[in-house]
Design an enzyme around this catalytic site. Structure first.
Site, PDB file in Angstrom:
ATOM      1  N   TRP A   1       0.828  -1.220   0.000  1.00  0.00           N
ATOM      2  CA  TRP A   1       0.000   0.000   0.000  1.00  0.00           C
ATOM      3  C   TRP A   1       0.863   1.272   0.000  1.00  0.00           C
ATOM      4  O   TRP A   1       0.341   2.365  -0.085  1.00  0.00           O
ATOM      5  CB  TRP A   1      -0.969   0.021   1.181  1.00  0.00           C
ATOM      6  CG  TRP A   1      -0.370  -0.357   2.484  1.00  0.00           C
ATOM      7  CD1 TRP A   1       0.193   0.474   3.383  1.00  0.00           C
ATOM      8  CD2 TRP A   1      -0.288  -1.674   3.033  1.00  0.00           C
ATOM      9  NE1 TRP A   1       0.641  -0.231   4.454  1.00  0.00           N
ATOM     10  CE2 TRP A   1       0.353  -1.558   4.274  1.00  0.00           C
ATOM     11  CE3 TRP A   1      -0.696  -2.949   2.599  1.00  0.00           C
ATOM     12  CZ2 TRP A   1       0.601  -2.651   5.095  1.00  0.00           C
ATOM     13  CZ3 TRP A   1      -0.450  -4.038   3.411  1.00  0.00           C
ATOM     14  CH2 TRP A   1       0.197  -3.890   4.637  1.00  0.00           C
TER      15      TRP A   1
ATOM     16  N   GLU B   1      -5.647   0.564   5.705  1.00  0.00           N
ATOM     17  CA  GLU B   1      -5.857   0.997   7.088  1.00  0.00           C
ATOM     18  C   GLU B   1      -6.997   0.218   7.751  1.00  0.00           C
ATOM     19  O   GLU B   1      -6.938  -0.120   8.921  1.00  0.00           O
ATOM     20  CB  GLU B   1      -6.147   2.506   7.152  1.00  0.00           C
ATOM     21  CG  GLU B   1      -4.927   3.373   6.897  1.00  0.00           C
ATOM     22  CD  GLU B   1      -3.822   3.183   7.945  1.00  0.00           C
ATOM     23  OE1 GLU B   1      -4.108   2.717   9.049  1.00  0.00           O
ATOM     24  OE2 GLU B   1      -2.656   3.471   7.617  1.00  0.00           O
TER      25      GLU B   1
ATOM     26  N   TYR C   1     -13.256  -9.868  12.151  1.00  0.00           N
ATOM     27  CA  TYR C   1     -13.883  -8.537  12.338  1.00  0.00           C
ATOM     28  C   TYR C   1     -14.585  -8.105  11.047  1.00  0.00           C
ATOM     29  O   TYR C   1     -14.216  -7.105  10.428  1.00  0.00           O
ATOM     30  CB  TYR C   1     -12.847  -7.496  12.789  1.00  0.00           C
ATOM     31  CG  TYR C   1     -12.162  -7.861  14.082  1.00  0.00           C
ATOM     32  CD1 TYR C   1     -12.773  -7.602  15.312  1.00  0.00           C
ATOM     33  CD2 TYR C   1     -10.918  -8.487  14.079  1.00  0.00           C
ATOM     34  CE1 TYR C   1     -12.155  -7.959  16.503  1.00  0.00           C
ATOM     35  CE2 TYR C   1     -10.298  -8.851  15.267  1.00  0.00           C
ATOM     36  CZ  TYR C   1     -10.926  -8.583  16.469  1.00  0.00           C
ATOM     37  OH  TYR C   1     -10.318  -8.935  17.643  1.00  0.00           O
TER      38      TYR C   1
ATOM     39  N   TYR D   1      -8.632   8.466  13.711  1.00  0.00           N
ATOM     40  CA  TYR D   1      -7.327   7.950  13.300  1.00  0.00           C
ATOM     41  C   TYR D   1      -7.298   7.667  11.790  1.00  0.00           C
ATOM     42  O   TYR D   1      -6.404   8.123  11.069  1.00  0.00           O
ATOM     43  CB  TYR D   1      -6.953   6.661  14.071  1.00  0.00           C
ATOM     44  CG  TYR D   1      -5.916   5.882  13.313  1.00  0.00           C
ATOM     45  CD1 TYR D   1      -4.604   6.345  13.253  1.00  0.00           C
ATOM     46  CD2 TYR D   1      -6.256   4.759  12.563  1.00  0.00           C
ATOM     47  CE1 TYR D   1      -3.648   5.695  12.487  1.00  0.00           C
ATOM     48  CE2 TYR D   1      -5.317   4.102  11.792  1.00  0.00           C
ATOM     49  CZ  TYR D   1      -4.008   4.577  11.759  1.00  0.00           C
ATOM     50  OH  TYR D   1      -3.083   3.943  10.983  1.00  0.00           O
TER      51      TYR D   1
ATOM     52  N   CYS E   1      10.115   0.373  18.994  1.00  0.00           N
ATOM     53  CA  CYS E   1       9.559   0.685  20.317  1.00  0.00           C
ATOM     54  C   CYS E   1       8.586  -0.420  20.729  1.00  0.00           C
ATOM     55  O   CYS E   1       7.392  -0.205  20.883  1.00  0.00           O
ATOM     56  CB  CYS E   1       8.866   2.057  20.256  1.00  0.00           C
ATOM     57  SG  CYS E   1       8.617   2.785  21.877  1.00  0.00           S
TER      58      CYS E   1
ATOM     59  N   CYS F   1      17.113   3.587  18.039  1.00  0.00           N
ATOM     60  CA  CYS F   1      16.007   4.538  17.818  1.00  0.00           C
ATOM     61  C   CYS F   1      16.532   5.933  17.451  1.00  0.00           C
ATOM     62  O   CYS F   1      17.333   6.517  18.186  1.00  0.00           O
ATOM     63  CB  CYS F   1      15.134   4.606  19.063  1.00  0.00           C
ATOM     64  SG  CYS F   1      13.743   5.716  18.836  1.00  0.00           S
TER      65      CYS F   1
ATOM     66  N   CYS G   1      13.695  11.324  23.876  1.00  0.00           N
ATOM     67  CA  CYS G   1      12.772  10.436  24.595  1.00  0.00           C
ATOM     68  C   CYS G   1      13.038  10.474  26.102  1.00  0.00           C
ATOM     69  O   CYS G   1      14.089  10.030  26.577  1.00  0.00           O
ATOM     70  CB  CYS G   1      12.926   9.013  24.057  1.00  0.00           C
ATOM     71  SG  CYS G   1      11.857   7.839  24.892  1.00  0.00           S
TER      72      CYS G   1
HETATM   73 FE1  SF4 Z   1      10.728   3.972  22.192  1.00  0.00          FE
HETATM   74 FE2  SF4 Z   1      11.962   6.026  23.344  1.00  0.00          FE
HETATM   75 FE3  SF4 Z   1      13.205   3.710  23.091  1.00  0.00          FE
HETATM   76 FE4  SF4 Z   1      12.716   5.199  20.948  1.00  0.00          FE
HETATM   77  S1  SF4 Z   1      14.041   5.696  22.641  1.00  0.00           S
HETATM   78  S2  SF4 Z   1      12.432   2.983  21.133  1.00  0.00           S
HETATM   79  S3  SF4 Z   1      10.744   6.087  21.470  1.00  0.00           S
HETATM   80  S4  SF4 Z   1      11.383   4.106  24.301  1.00  0.00           S
END
Ligand code: SF4
Length: 368
Positions: free
Chosen positions: A37, A50, A95, A133, A205, A215, A221
């Protein structure tokens, strides 16, 4: 704990938000998955994907999506199809309300918008099966409109980014997370920002043991900085109480035909087909089931011991389904009854949209 409205928080600062998005998009451009998609920015394809992705894993959706789009390549093709065929292409995805609403919405797009997918938030959210959403996802991804999104993955990412003290599902939690989502999405590449946030949620995450070392937004974060990523988000303690139930499905066969039931609106699996099926008391199944078969179908039958057992789950119910083969079938079927009972040829079972257990029983019959 801080919240999106706290003055000193980084997300209230325009420059910090730009830096956040730069890191995010750079990572997304390199690491995004190639999903069917994502090949075209078509509102129709994004919409179908979605809806399929609600409650269902990406890996499961890919094949369903490709088959569905091949048969219904645009909104007009979907609107022109019979619901039974749409359900057949949805069979096994579960569903089924999603498929009914998708089909109804496609007809609305054709009737009220001339077959062109609407472009304003109010028009999109007025379509059946589309909430805040999904409307935001379609408009941002397919049409580059600046709308935020919040779903399971982004809920977790956002809750960790700001060390949300509330349960993310609670009203105050949802309010703070939508506020943050709105701040983070930009006019520049809003769809990519939203998809990148979802991608981080699904690829890095994780619910348990987030991969913070990889990340791209870890320096923003707060949970990572405080070493609390694994503890958050706060989870609601209410546990689902499962209930065990016993049911029976009856295979009633004459030659190359079997009796099927068309599930009625308001019933489980509405609009799909199933074998005659009943909840059973704890004892004395035999006579009870013969009586129920007669009431439902008009046929008198005899039942031996179960020929097959299927265990499955529907919402909070854990169902043990005993399948019986009816013998000595006598009488005439209540054809056209409000219960939607019908003789069906074995070679037509493949075209009928059946629920999951119905399909297992049908496959079992055909393999005998
Ligand atoms: Fe998740 Fe924060 Fe870890 Fe990134 S740094 S994976 S946003 S907990």
């Amino acid at each position: 704990m801080t919240s999106p409205s706290t003055k000193s928080a980084w997300w209230t600062d325009t420059t910090a938000r730009s830096r956040f998005r730069r890191s995010l998009l750079k990572w997304f451009d390199r690491h995004q998955r190639q999903l069917p998609w994502r090949q075209q920015k078509s509102p129709y394809r994004i919409w179908v994907s979605e809806i399929m992705l609600q409650q269902t894993q990406v890996a499961t959706v890919i094949n369903y999506f490709e088959r569905f789009i091949k048969r219904f390549p645009n909104v007009r093709a979907l609107a022109a199809a019979e619901l039974q065929e749409v359900l057949k292409y949805w069979e096994g995805l579960g569903y089924y309300r999603r498929a009914r609403q998708l089909h109804a919405a496609a007809r609305m797009v054709v009737d009220q918008h001339g077959g062109r997918f609407p472009q304003t938030f109010d028009e999109v959210i007025a379509l059946p099966g589309i909430g805040r959403y999904t409307a935001g996802a379609i408009l941002s991804i397919a049409q580059d409109q600046r709308y935020p999104i919040l779903e399971g993955n982004t809920e977790r990412v956002f809750a960790r980014l700001i060390q949300l003290g509330d349960d993310p599902k609670s009203k105050p939690g949802q309010h703070k997370l939508w506020e943050l989502a709105d701040k983070l999405v930009s006019r520049h590449r809003p769809g990519d920002v939203n998809q990148a946030l979802m991608e981080i949620g699904s690829q890095l995450c994780h619910v348990n043991h987030p991969d913070c070392g990889e990340c791209p937004v870890r320096r923003f974060c707060e949970s990572f900085q405080s070493g609390r990523a694994n503890e958050l988000p706060r989870r609601s303690v209410a546990k689902t109480k499962y209930e065990s139930v016993r049911e029976a499905a009856i295979i009633i066969r004459r030659g190359d035909r079997v009796v099927l039931r068309h599930c009625q609106p308001g019933q489980r699996w509405a609009d799909l087909w199933d074998f005659p099926r009943f909840a059973v008391p704890t004892s004395g199944h035999g006579q009870f089931l013969c009586k129920r078969v007669r009431q439902l179908t008009g046929l008198s039958v005899r039942l031996g011991p179960p020929v097959k057992q299927i265990r499955h789950a529907v919402t909070r119910f854990r169902i043990t389904l005993d399948c019986y083969h009816a013998t000595d079938v006598r009488g005439r079927l209540n054809n056209g009854s409000p219960d939607g009972i019908q003789w069906t040829r074995l070679n037509e079972l493949g075209q009928r949209p059946l629920n999951v257990t119905g399909r297992k029983i049908a496959n079992w019959i055909l393999s005998q």
